[in-house]
Design a protein around this motif. Structure first.
Motif, PDB file in Angstrom:
ATOM      1  N   ILE A 131       3.582   3.892  -8.064  1.00 19.75           N
ATOM      2  CA  ILE A 131       2.319   4.614  -8.089  1.00 19.75           C
ATOM      3  C   ILE A 131       1.980   5.079  -6.672  1.00 19.75           C
ATOM      4  CG2 ILE A 131      -0.151   4.440  -8.593  1.00 19.75           C
ATOM      5  CD1 ILE A 131       0.566   2.141 -10.531  1.00 19.75           C
ATOM      6  N   PRO A 132       1.802   6.386  -6.468  1.00 20.99           N
ATOM      7  CA  PRO A 132       1.360   6.855  -5.145  1.00 20.99           C
ATOM      8  C   PRO A 132      -0.095   6.461  -4.924  1.00 20.99           C
ATOM      9  CG  PRO A 132       1.554   8.697  -6.667  1.00 20.99           C
ATOM     10  CD  PRO A 132       2.028   7.478  -7.401  1.00 20.99           C
ATOM     11  N   LEU A 133      -0.430   6.117  -3.693  1.00 20.11           N
ATOM     12  CA  LEU A 133      -1.776   5.640  -3.386  1.00 20.11           C
ATOM     13  C   LEU A 133      -2.519   6.605  -2.483  1.00 20.11           C
ATOM     14  CD1 LEU A 133      -0.979   1.928  -2.523  1.00 20.11           C
ATOM     15  CD2 LEU A 133      -1.843   2.826  -4.676  1.00 20.11           C
ATOM     16  N   ARG A 134      -3.811   6.724  -2.722  1.00 19.56           N
ATOM     17  CA  ARG A 134      -4.702   7.412  -1.789  1.00 19.56           C
ATOM     18  C   ARG A 134      -5.543   6.363  -1.079  1.00 19.56           C
ATOM     19  NH1 ARG A 134      -7.768  11.641  -5.148  1.00 19.56           N
ATOM     20  NH2 ARG A 134      -6.904  10.545  -6.902  1.00 19.56           N
ATOM     21  N   ARG A 135      -6.245   5.541  -1.865  1.00 19.18           N
ATOM     22  CA  ARG A 135      -7.051   4.453  -1.318  1.00 19.18           C
ATOM     23  C   ARG A 135      -6.848   3.229  -2.181  1.00 19.18           C
ATOM     24  NH1 ARG A 135     -12.918   6.248  -1.031  1.00 19.18           N
ATOM     25  NH2 ARG A 135     -13.128   4.067  -0.536  1.00 19.18           N
ATOM     26  N   VAL A 136      -6.892   2.068  -1.551  1.00 13.93           N
ATOM     27  CA  VAL A 136      -6.705   0.824  -2.280  1.00 13.93           C
ATOM     28  C   VAL A 136      -7.597  -0.253  -1.659  1.00 13.93           C
ATOM     29  CG1 VAL A 136      -4.751   0.096  -0.866  1.00 13.93           C
ATOM     30  CG2 VAL A 136      -4.929  -0.746  -3.192  1.00 13.93           C
ATOM     31  N   ALA A 137      -8.132  -1.126  -2.501  1.00 12.15           N
ATOM     32  CA  ALA A 137      -8.956  -2.244  -2.039  1.00 12.15           C
ATOM     33  C   ALA A 137      -8.264  -3.542  -2.427  1.00 12.15           C
ATOM     34  CB  ALA A 137     -10.342  -2.178  -2.668  1.00 12.15           C
ATOM     35  N   ILE A 138      -8.066  -4.410  -1.450  1.00 12.66           N
ATOM     36  CA  ILE A 138      -7.372  -5.678  -1.686  1.00 12.66           C
ATOM     37  C   ILE A 138      -8.397  -6.802  -1.655  1.00 12.66           C
ATOM     38  CG2 ILE A 138      -5.626  -7.273  -0.803  1.00 12.66           C
ATOM     39  CD1 ILE A 138      -4.298  -4.780   0.498  1.00 12.66           C
ATOM     40  N   ASP A 139      -8.402  -7.621  -2.698  1.00  9.90           N
ATOM     41  CA  ASP A 139      -9.278  -8.795  -2.759  1.00  9.90           C
ATOM     42  C   ASP A 139      -8.376 -10.017  -2.824  1.00  9.90           C
ATOM     43  OD1 ASP A 139     -10.941 -10.935  -3.497  1.00  9.90           O
ATOM     44  OD2 ASP A 139     -12.285  -9.607  -4.621  1.00  9.90           O
ATOM     45  N   ARG A 140      -8.252 -10.710  -1.699  1.00  9.93           N
ATOM     46  CA  ARG A 140      -7.346 -11.862  -1.613  1.00  9.93           C
ATOM     47  C   ARG A 140      -7.846 -13.047  -2.435  1.00  9.93           C
ATOM     48  NH1 ARG A 140      -3.729 -10.296   1.811  1.00  9.93           N
ATOM     49  NH2 ARG A 140      -4.218  -9.052   3.622  1.00  9.93           N
ATOM     50  N   GLU A 141      -9.165 -13.229  -2.535  1.00  5.25           N
ATOM     51  CA  GLU A 141      -9.705 -14.348  -3.301  1.00  5.25           C
ATOM     52  C   GLU A 141      -9.395 -14.207  -4.789  1.00  5.25           C
ATOM     53  OE1 GLU A 141     -13.785 -15.248  -2.584  1.00  5.25           O
ATOM     54  OE2 GLU A 141     -13.528 -15.156  -0.411  1.00  5.25           O
ATOM     55  N   LYS A 142      -9.594 -13.015  -5.318  1.00  7.07           N
ATOM     56  CA  LYS A 142      -9.333 -12.759  -6.743  1.00  7.07           C
ATOM     57  C   LYS A 142      -7.880 -12.403  -7.003  1.00  7.07           C
ATOM     58  CE  LYS A 142     -13.984 -11.150  -7.731  1.00  7.07           C
ATOM     59  NZ  LYS A 142     -14.807 -10.028  -8.195  1.00  7.07           N
ATOM     60  N   ARG A 143      -7.101 -12.177  -5.915  1.00  2.00           N
ATOM     61  CA  ARG A 143      -5.692 -11.776  -6.003  1.00  2.00           C
ATOM     62  C   ARG A 143      -5.549 -10.480  -6.813  1.00  2.00           C
ATOM     63  NH1 ARG A 143      -1.637 -14.712  -4.347  1.00  2.00           N
ATOM     64  NH2 ARG A 143      -0.305 -14.090  -6.066  1.00  2.00           N
ATOM     65  N   THR A 144      -6.366  -9.482  -6.415  1.00  2.00           N
ATOM     66  CA  THR A 144      -6.322  -8.179  -7.074  1.00  2.00           C
ATOM     67  C   THR A 144      -6.131  -7.071  -6.037  1.00  2.00           C
ATOM     68  OG1 THR A 144      -8.724  -7.882  -6.981  1.00  2.00           O
ATOM     69  CG2 THR A 144      -7.814  -8.886  -8.975  1.00  2.00           C
ATOM     70  N   LEU A 145      -5.568  -5.984  -6.493  1.00  2.00           N
ATOM     71  CA  LEU A 145      -5.396  -4.787  -5.700  1.00  2.00           C
ATOM     72  C   LEU A 145      -5.905  -3.638  -6.556  1.00  2.00           C
ATOM     73  CD1 LEU A 145      -2.379  -4.191  -3.500  1.00  2.00           C
ATOM     74  CD2 LEU A 145      -3.341  -2.318  -4.773  1.00  2.00           C
ATOM     75  N   ALA A 146      -7.031  -3.047  -6.160  1.00  2.00           N
ATOM     76  CA  ALA A 146      -7.684  -2.023  -6.975  1.00  2.00           C
ATOM     77  C   ALA A 146      -7.444  -0.633  -6.421  1.00  2.00           C
ATOM     78  CB  ALA A 146      -9.185  -2.295  -7.048  1.00  2.00           C
ATOM     79  N   LEU A 147      -6.949   0.261  -7.267  1.00  2.00           N
ATOM     80  CA  LEU A 147      -6.771   1.652  -6.893  1.00  2.00           C
ATOM     81  C   LEU A 147      -8.135   2.312  -6.903  1.00  2.00           C
ATOM     82  CD1 LEU A 147      -3.741   2.419  -9.204  1.00  2.00           C
ATOM     83  CD2 LEU A 147      -3.699   1.601  -6.858  1.00  2.00           C
ATOM     84  N   GLN A 148      -8.374   3.195  -5.936  1.00  2.00           N
ATOM     85  CA  GLN A 148      -9.680   3.853  -5.865  1.00  2.00           C
ATOM     86  C   GLN A 148      -9.511   5.346  -5.821  1.00  2.00           C
ATOM     87  OE1 GLN A 148     -11.482   2.109  -2.412  1.00  2.00           O
ATOM     88  NE2 GLN A 148     -12.093   0.311  -3.548  1.00  2.00           N
TER      89      GLN A 148
END
Length: 83
Positions: free
Chosen positions: A66-83
């Motif tokens: 998946i190509p990325l423009r913006r991404v938010a990483i949440d280490r506590e929840k272990r998630t990587l959210a595409l924005q």
């Protein structure tokens, strides 16, 4: 000098994120799970550019890039959210 050190620190932090995001849940912009992060690819400056995600069930699993423009990483929840 301070600016260079700060920028270097940010690049190192982004490079570390690239190495440690394997196994995180990949989320779409609405927060729905896409799959599991296998690898985060960065450019020469440490900016995330592509995300390799394992999608599908146990017998129908496959990987997509998946190509990325913006991404938010949440280490506590272990998630990587595409924005």
């Amino acid at each position: 000098m301070f600016h260079l050190a700060t920028e270097r620190g940010r690049r190192e932090e982004r490079a570390e994120a690239t190495r440690t995001c394997a196994g995180f849940a990949a989320l779409d912009p609405l927060g729905r799970k896409i799959g599991e992060v296998e690898q985060l690819f960065s450019d020469a400056y440490g900016e995330p550019r592509h995300l390799k995600v394992k999608i599908g069930g146990f017998f129908a699993a496959r990987s997509v890039l998946i190509p990325l423009r913006r991404v938010a990483i949440d280490r506590e929840k272990r998630t990587l959210a595409l924005q």
